[in-house]
Design an enzyme around this catalytic site. Structure first.
Site, PDB file in Angstrom:
ATOM      1  N   ARG A  56     -11.635   1.221   6.900  1.00  0.00           N
ATOM      2  CA  ARG A  56     -12.064   0.697   5.614  1.00  0.00           C
ATOM      3  C   ARG A  56     -10.905   0.482   4.643  1.00  0.00           C
ATOM      4  O   ARG A  56     -10.732  -0.603   4.097  1.00  0.00           O
ATOM      5  CB  ARG A  56     -13.051   1.690   5.003  1.00  0.00           C
ATOM      6  CG  ARG A  56     -13.899   1.181   3.908  1.00  0.00           C
ATOM      7  CD  ARG A  56     -14.929   2.240   3.596  1.00  0.00           C
ATOM      8  NE  ARG A  56     -15.257   2.968   4.808  1.00  0.00           N
ATOM      9  CZ  ARG A  56     -16.162   2.582   5.687  1.00  0.00           C
ATOM     10  NH1 ARG A  56     -16.851   1.500   5.457  1.00  0.00           N
ATOM     11  NH2 ARG A  56     -16.398   3.282   6.771  1.00  0.00           N
ATOM     12  N   THR A  57     -10.123   1.503   4.445  1.00  0.00           N
ATOM     13  CA  THR A  57      -9.057   1.399   3.447  1.00  0.00           C
ATOM     14  C   THR A  57      -8.026   0.345   3.876  1.00  0.00           C
ATOM     15  O   THR A  57      -7.562  -0.451   3.075  1.00  0.00           O
ATOM     16  CB  THR A  57      -8.370   2.772   3.256  1.00  0.00           C
ATOM     17  OG1 THR A  57      -9.369   3.723   2.931  1.00  0.00           O
ATOM     18  CG2 THR A  57      -7.354   2.726   2.148  1.00  0.00           C
ATOM     19  N   LYS A  85       7.253   8.224  18.847  1.00  0.00           N
ATOM     20  CA  LYS A  85       8.515   8.552  19.516  1.00  0.00           C
ATOM     21  C   LYS A  85       9.272   9.621  18.745  1.00  0.00           C
ATOM     22  O   LYS A  85      10.402   9.953  19.079  1.00  0.00           O
ATOM     23  CB  LYS A  85       9.390   7.296  19.612  1.00  0.00           C
ATOM     24  CG  LYS A  85       8.782   6.182  20.430  1.00  0.00           C
ATOM     25  CD  LYS A  85       9.660   4.937  20.352  1.00  0.00           C
ATOM     26  CE  LYS A  85       8.927   3.738  20.916  1.00  0.00           C
ATOM     27  NZ  LYS A  85       9.559   2.479  20.504  1.00  0.00           N
ATOM     28  N   ARG A 106      -0.895   5.476   4.817  1.00  0.00           N
ATOM     29  CA  ARG A 106      -1.760   6.655   4.976  1.00  0.00           C
ATOM     30  C   ARG A 106      -1.102   7.551   6.006  1.00  0.00           C
ATOM     31  O   ARG A 106      -0.575   7.080   7.018  1.00  0.00           O
ATOM     32  CB  ARG A 106      -3.144   6.252   5.458  1.00  0.00           C
ATOM     33  CG  ARG A 106      -3.948   7.475   5.874  1.00  0.00           C
ATOM     34  CD  ARG A 106      -5.398   7.168   6.072  1.00  0.00           C
ATOM     35  NE  ARG A 106      -6.039   6.910   4.789  1.00  0.00           N
ATOM     36  CZ  ARG A 106      -7.356   6.860   4.631  1.00  0.00           C
ATOM     37  NH1 ARG A 106      -8.147   7.051   5.651  1.00  0.00           N
ATOM     38  NH2 ARG A 106      -7.877   6.616   3.454  1.00  0.00           N
ATOM     39  N   HIS A 134      -5.864  10.463  -2.839  1.00  0.00           N
ATOM     40  CA  HIS A 134      -6.278   9.141  -2.377  1.00  0.00           C
ATOM     41  C   HIS A 134      -6.488   8.291  -3.633  1.00  0.00           C
ATOM     42  O   HIS A 134      -7.624   7.958  -3.982  1.00  0.00           O
ATOM     43  CB  HIS A 134      -7.569   9.284  -1.568  1.00  0.00           C
ATOM     44  CG  HIS A 134      -7.937   8.061  -0.787  1.00  0.00           C
ATOM     45  ND1 HIS A 134      -7.236   6.879  -0.859  1.00  0.00           N
ATOM     46  CD2 HIS A 134      -8.954   7.835   0.090  1.00  0.00           C
ATOM     47  CE1 HIS A 134      -7.791   5.992  -0.076  1.00  0.00           C
ATOM     48  NE2 HIS A 134      -8.832   6.544   0.513  1.00  0.00           N
TER      49      HIS A 134
END
Lengths: 312, 140
Positions: A56-57, A85, A106, A134
Site C-alpha cells: 500500500r505505502t 548481500k 521503509r 510512519h
C-alpha cells in the site's frame, strides 16, 4: 544540494504545524485541480527503497509521483536489493542518491532513516521504520480528519488495538498533541499498552487521556476511532501474537452507541479487526484514507523538492 | 597509608566508592607508562567514602565519559605541585560510543560501524535518548 539544506521527513515533528497546514492545503488543491500538478515533477525521479514489504505505502508513493509527471525506481523487499548481500543502509543510500531526486524508504529497523538522512544527498522520506515512526501515514490521517471533520482540534480520539508496536498510533499522537483540546482514549490489552515514553509525552503536554480495555465502553465518547492491526511481524513469540490478535473486532453491533458523525479510520491492511459489514456504514473512512494518502504524498514530494505547481 | 602527592599530573577526586576500577579501565590508564594510583574507600566528609585516582602525567581526558560514569567527579590539574585548574565532570549533552542501545529493533543492532549516540533529555533523572530509535536509558 548541500546536505544541511536538504529537508527530510523522518518524524512528523520535522514539520511545523504551519507546514502541515500548507501540505493539507496543497493536497486539497490537488484534489480539486489535478491538471495543475500533472507535470509538476516532470524529469524528476523518486526511489522507493522498501527493505520491508508494503504494497500500500509503496504503491501510494509511486502513484503520487506518477500523477505528478515524475518517474519511479526502486525495490520492494530486502531480498531484491543488495541488502541481502550485506550492504549497509548508509552505502545503499549513498548510491541511490546518485540515481534519484528524492527517496522514500521503509526499513524494519528503527532509526534507519536517520542514518539515511545523514548520508543522503537528496531528501529522505521515512515510509516506516520498524515499530517507530510512519509520518506519511500520519499526514494521511491528519488530512482525512481535516477533510471529514473540518478541523484538527477539539475532539476525542480513540486509539484501539496494538498501541505498543503500532507506529501509526505513536506518530498520530505526536502530531495531534500540537492541536488544541484533543483527548485520547487508549483502548488496548494490557500487553499492548502505549509505551511509557509516549504516556510521558502525553502527561508532559498536559493532554487528557485514559487507558481502558473495553472498546464498547469507549465508543459513545469518540469523535474518531482509529483501529489498528495486531502485527505479527512485531512479535518475537508467535504464541503471544495468536493470543492477542483477536482482542478487538469492530462490528456494527459495537457501533450502536457511537456518535452519528464518528469517523472510523484504520491505516490498513486490515486482517479481521473490522468486520467487512462495517464497510457499508457511512462512518467507515478507511478506504477513503488511502486516497487522502496519495494526495498528501503528492503534496509532500512537491514540498521537499521545493516545487510550486504552475497556476492554471 | 601514604601515597605521594602528584607533582605534575591529574587527580580525579570524589569518585563514587567502588567506581574507580571501571573508570581506570574505560580511560585506558593501564596503557600509560607513568605512575597511576587508585585509592579506594577514602573517608569523605561529603560522601562517607570515595575513590581517588592519581595520574602522574597530564593527559587528555574524556570529560563527557567521566560525567557519564559519575557527574560528581572533580578533575584537578596539578603543575609543579600547584593546583592550576579544577574541572567538574558533568552529564554530557551527547554520549557517543559510551553506551550501546539495547533495543534489538534499533538500526544500531545491525548497521556496522555507526556510532551509538545518545542525547540528554532529562538532567535530573539522568535520562538519555537514542538518536536513532528514541529508546530511553536512565543512568544509574
Amino acid at each position: 544540494m548541500q546536505r544541511d539544506k536538504i529537508r527530510n521527513l523522518i518524524s512528523i515533528t520535522d514539520l511545523s504545524v504551519d507546514e502541515i497546514d500548507e501540505l493539507i492545503a496543497t493536497a486539497n488543491d490537488i484534489e480539486k485541480n489535478p491538471e495543475k500538478y500533472q507535470d509538476a515533477c516532470a524529469h524528476k525521479q523518486l526511489a522507493t527503497l522498501f527493505f520491508e514489504p508494503s504494497t500500500r505505502t509503496r504503491l501510494s508513493f509511486e502513484s503520487a509521483m506518477l500523477s505528478l509527471g515524475g518517474q519511479v525506481l526502486g525495490f520492494s523487499s530486502a531480498n531484491s536489493s543488495s541488502a541481502s548481500k550485506g550492504e549497509s543502509v548508509a552505502d545503499t543510500i549513498e548510491v541511490v542518491g546518485n540515481y534519484a531526486d528524492i527517496i522514500a524508504m521503509r526499513h524494519p529497523k528503527e532509526g534507519a532513516p536517520v542514518i539515511a538522512a545523514q548520508r543522503a544527498s537528496v531528501p529522505i522520506i521515512n515510509a516506516g521504520d520498524g515499530g517507530h515512526f510512519h509520518p506519511t501515514q500520519t499526514l494521511t490521517d491528519l488530512l482525512t480528519i481535516s477533510r471529514k471533520k473540518g478541523r484538527l482540534s477539539d475532539m476525542t480520539i480513540g486509539l484501539c488495538g496494538d498501541l505498543k508496536f503500532g507506529r501509526t498510533v505513536h506518530s498520530l499522537i505526536e502530531a495531534t498533541l500540537r492541536y488544541k483540546n484533543i483527548s485520547y482514549v487508549l483502548i488496548s490489552p494490557e500487553e499492548l499498552r502505549l509505551p511509557d515514553y509516549m504516556l510521558d509525552m502525553l502527561s508532559e503536554a498536559g493532554a487528557r487521556y485514559e487507558e481502558i480495555t473495553s472498546l464498547e465502553e469507549a465508543m459513545p465518547k469518540l469523535d474518531i476511532l482509529y483501529m489498528t492491526r495486531v502485527q505479527r511481524e512485531r512479535f518475537f513469540n508467535e504464541e503471544d501474537y495468536v493470543r492477542l490478535k483477536d482482542t478487538y473486532v469492530l462490528t456494527l453491533e459495537k457501533l450502536e452507541n457511537a456518535k452519528k458523525d464518528l469517523v472510523i479510520m484504520h491505516p490498513l491492511p486490515r486482517v479481521n479487526e473490522i468486520s467487512v459489514k462495517v464497510d457499508e456504514d457511512e462512518r467507515a473512512c478507511y478506504f477513503y484514507q488511502t486516497l487522502c494518502g496519495k494526495h498528501i504524498r503528492m503534496a509532500l514530494i512537491l514540498f521537499l523538492l521545493g516545487i510550486k505547481a504552475k497556476e492554471a | 597509608m601514604n601515597i605521594d602527592g602528584v607533582n605534575t599530573g591529574i587527580v580525579l577526586d570524589h569518585i563514587k566508592a567502588g567506581k574507580s576500577m571501571e573508570i581506570y579501565e574505560y580511560l585506558g590508564l593501564d596503557k600509560l607508562s607513568s605512575c597511576v594510583a587508585i585509592i579506594q574507600n577514602v573517608k569523605s566528609a561529603k560522601y562517607g567514602k570515595k575513590d581517588i585516582i592519581k595520574i602522574d602525567e597530564i593527559i587528555d581526558l574524556d570529560l563527557d565519559a567521566l560525567g557519564y560514569f559519575d557527574s560528581n567527579i572533580t578533575v584537578n590539574y596539578i603543575k609543579d605541585g600547584k593546583l592550576v585548574e579544577k574541572k567538574h565532570a558533568e552529564l554530557p549533552e551527547r554520549l557517543t560510543d559510551v553506551i550501546k542501545c539495547k533495543n534489538p529493533r534499533c538500526i544500531t543492532s545491525t548497521e556496522q560501524e555507526i556510532p551509538h549516540v545518545f542525547e540528554l533529555v532529562d538532567k535530573e533523572k539522568k535520562m538519555y535518548r537514542c538518536i536513532y530509535c528514541d529508546t530511553l536509558v536512565k543512568l544509574k
